[in-house]
Design an enzyme around this catalytic site. Structure first.
Site, PDB file in Angstrom:
ATOM      1  CE1 TYR A 143       0.956  84.923 -33.124  1.00  0.00           C
ATOM      2  CE2 TYR A 143       2.286  86.016 -34.796  1.00  0.00           C
ATOM      3  CZ  TYR A 143       2.143  85.033 -33.841  1.00  0.00           C
ATOM      4  OH  TYR A 143       3.168  84.154 -33.592  1.00  0.00           O
ATOM      5  CG  ASP A 238       2.881  94.173 -33.621  1.00  0.00           C
ATOM      6  OD1 ASP A 238       3.837  94.346 -34.411  1.00  0.00           O
ATOM      7  OD2 ASP A 238       2.542  93.056 -33.194  1.00  0.00           O
ATOM      8  CE  LYS A 266       5.685  88.779 -40.168  1.00  0.00           C
ATOM      9  NZ  LYS A 266       4.636  88.907 -39.193  1.00  0.00           N
TER      10      LYS A 266
HETATM   11  C1  LIG Z   1       4.643  88.326 -37.674  1.00  0.00           C
HETATM   12  C2  LIG Z   1       4.133  89.190 -36.591  1.00  0.00           C
HETATM   13  C3  LIG Z   1       4.667  89.161 -35.299  1.00  0.00           C
HETATM   14  C4  LIG Z   1       5.679  88.121 -34.864  1.00  0.00           C
HETATM   15  O1  LIG Z   1       6.874  88.243 -35.545  1.00  0.00           O
HETATM   16  P1  LIG Z   1       7.867  86.961 -35.600  1.00  0.00           P
HETATM   17  O2  LIG Z   1       9.082  87.484 -36.301  1.00  0.00           O
HETATM   18  O3  LIG Z   1       7.137  85.900 -36.338  1.00  0.00           O
HETATM   19  O4  LIG Z   1       8.154  86.584 -34.199  1.00  0.00           O
HETATM   20  C5  LIG Z   1       4.241  90.091 -34.387  1.00  0.00           C
HETATM   21  N1  LIG Z   1       3.300  91.003 -34.712  1.00  0.00           N
HETATM   22  C6  LIG Z   1       2.761  91.063 -35.939  1.00  0.00           C
HETATM   23  C7  LIG Z   1       1.754  92.115 -36.253  1.00  0.00           C
HETATM   24  C8  LIG Z   1       3.131  90.139 -36.910  1.00  0.00           C
HETATM   25  O5  LIG Z   1       2.544  90.165 -38.110  1.00  0.00           O
END
Ligand SMILES: *Cc1c(COP(=O)(O)O)cnc(C)c1O
Length: 426
Positions: A143, A238, A266
């Site tokens: 994701y 990511d 995060k």
């Molecule tokens: C949570 C997440 C996102 C998206 O971040 P948001 O702050 O919710 O937009 C993107 N990549 C990874 C791996 C994530 O866990």
């Protein structure tokens, strides 16, 4: 009688789609009413009815030091006293960027944004602008936020044109998104064979954490590094979950593999809405106003958010033992869960990496999205409710991680292991 959570959720459902501001919070896959959280401190959260939970979601990762850490809170309060936003350059943004660039390999420059979604979307634009290519490779089950190009349907193998996975995403937005299989480098090689000069970037969660936790196989990330170098594509890690979690230098540091661009979210905001993308100077110099890749944000680098992020990152940087302890705790805790599953002979497997772990209700090893999908989500829902009734707050969905924080004591984790043991014995 309705609980306060039930009553608030009913009110919320009338005025917010599904009563929530992010879908997983609605408890759709586990049933029941979401608990309306009123406060959180350390390893615990308290709901509107006064129920206290030992929390293993940690706001989906940011609360690596536990909730309401006094130093982070103080930094925010002090920042608030000086005004909430200026829309102009500030000292804190420079300090935040230095903190990142001086301590993270391969990040020469960084741009702050407001979410992980925005970070990934912008990193991909920078990679496309730098390479002059359009196609990107992503892995099914990873994701990367909800931007159009990344909402592609899960295929069962290699896909050379993405099909939108959400209403409202035009076909044109996903046609340049190619899908590969996590932990299968040959699936990526096939895409490079088909489009040797057209792939701008390969984006990967260095530890899959949005299909449940799926660690990379030995050599998988290295082989992505080699292919990207050979074909002139950017490797994007990511690290929205793994950044500042597996180590201060994230997955790059933990696995010793270099990325060209890295995205954060995060943890980097200490609980405030923050994201960032950064990487090699040549690529980041393409970003506006230095270069032709446009990207902007009215509230980007917000002074209060920067104060929270700097406070949390500074604690993590000054206390490397936090990572040693957190990773040891993960190894012990998830190791004990594996033992329980083996001893009770239940069809479930546990995966973990550092302080991230998952139990999958299946009998096959989980190495990618296909195998993750063999999990029985109804059994997860039953397990979730059992733990919730015992005051343990787990992710309300099978395909999410369990997050350990520095605030979880071994006593608390032992209590959780006992509950898990009882659950699988019954
Ligand atoms: C949570 C997440 C996102 C998206 O971040 P948001 O702050 O919710 O937009 C993107 N990549 C990874 C791996 C994530 O866990």
């Amino acid at each position: 009688m309705m609980t306060k959570s039930e009553e608030l959720f009913r009110r919320g459902c009338k005025v917010i789609p599904g009563g929530v501001n992010s879908p997983v919070r609605a408890f759709g896959s586990v049933g029941g009413t979401p608990r309306m959280i009123a406060s959180a401190d350390g390893a615990y959260m308290t709901d509107e009815d006064g129920n206290v939970y030992l929390d293993f979601v940690g706001s989906w990762g940011p609360m690596i030091l536990g909730h309401n850490h006094p130093e982070v809170r103080e930094a925010v309060i002090r920042a608030c006293e000086k005004g909430l936003s200026y829309g102009a350059a500030t000292r804190r943004e420079v300090e935040m960027a230095e903190l990142i660039c001086e301590n993270i390999p391969n990040v020469d420059m960084v741009r702050m944004v407001n979410s992980g979604t925005e970070a990934v979307m912008s990193a991909i634009r920078a990679a496309r602008g730098y390479t002059g290519r359009d196609k990107i490779v992503k892995f099914t089950g990873c994701y990367h936020g909800h931007s159009d190009a990344l909402l592609v349907q899960a295929g069962s193998g290699v896909m050379t044109a993405g099909i939108p996975d959400s209403a409202g995403v035009p076909k044109g937005c996903t046609q340049d998104t190619l899908s590969a299989v996590y932990n299968d480098e040959t699936s990526v090689q096939k895409l490079f064979d088909a489009f040797p000069n057209e792939i701008a970037a390969v984006i990967v969660e260095p530890v899959g954490a949005n299909m449940g936790v799926v660690p990379p196989k030995e050599g998988f990330l290295q082989s992505l590094r080699e292919m990207c170098t050979r074909y002139g594509a950017a490797l994007i890690f990511d690290e929205v979950i793994t950044g500042f979690r597996l180590s201060f230098a994230g997955a790059q540091g933990y696995f010793g593999v270099d990325a060209d661009l890295v995205t954060y979210g995060k943890i980097i905001g200490g609980g405030m809405p923050v994201g960032a993308y950064g990487g090699r100077r040549e690529i980041m110099e393409c970003v506006s106003p230095l270069g032709p890749v446009y990207q902007a944000g009215t509230l980007s680098g917000n002074p209060v958010a920067m104060a929270a992020g700097i406070a949390q990152l500074t604690i993590l940087k000054d206390h490397p033992e936090i990572y040693t302890e957190l990773n040891q705790k993960g190894k012990w805790f998830f190791g004990e869960i594996k033992k329980i599953l083996e001893e009770t002979g239940r069809t479930a497997v546990a995966n973990y990496c550092g302080s991230l772990g998952s139990i999958f209700f299946t009998d096959c090893p989980v190495v990618d999205y296909e195998t993750a999908k063999t999990s029985d989500t109804a059994r997860y829902a039953d397990y979730f409710r059992y733990m919730m009734d015992a005051g343990i707050y787990l992710a309300p969905a099978q395909f999410e991680a369990m997050f350990l924080s520095a605030a979880h004591t071994s006593g608390e984790l032992e209590r959780v292991l006992e509950l898990i043991g009882n659950y699988f014995q019954k």
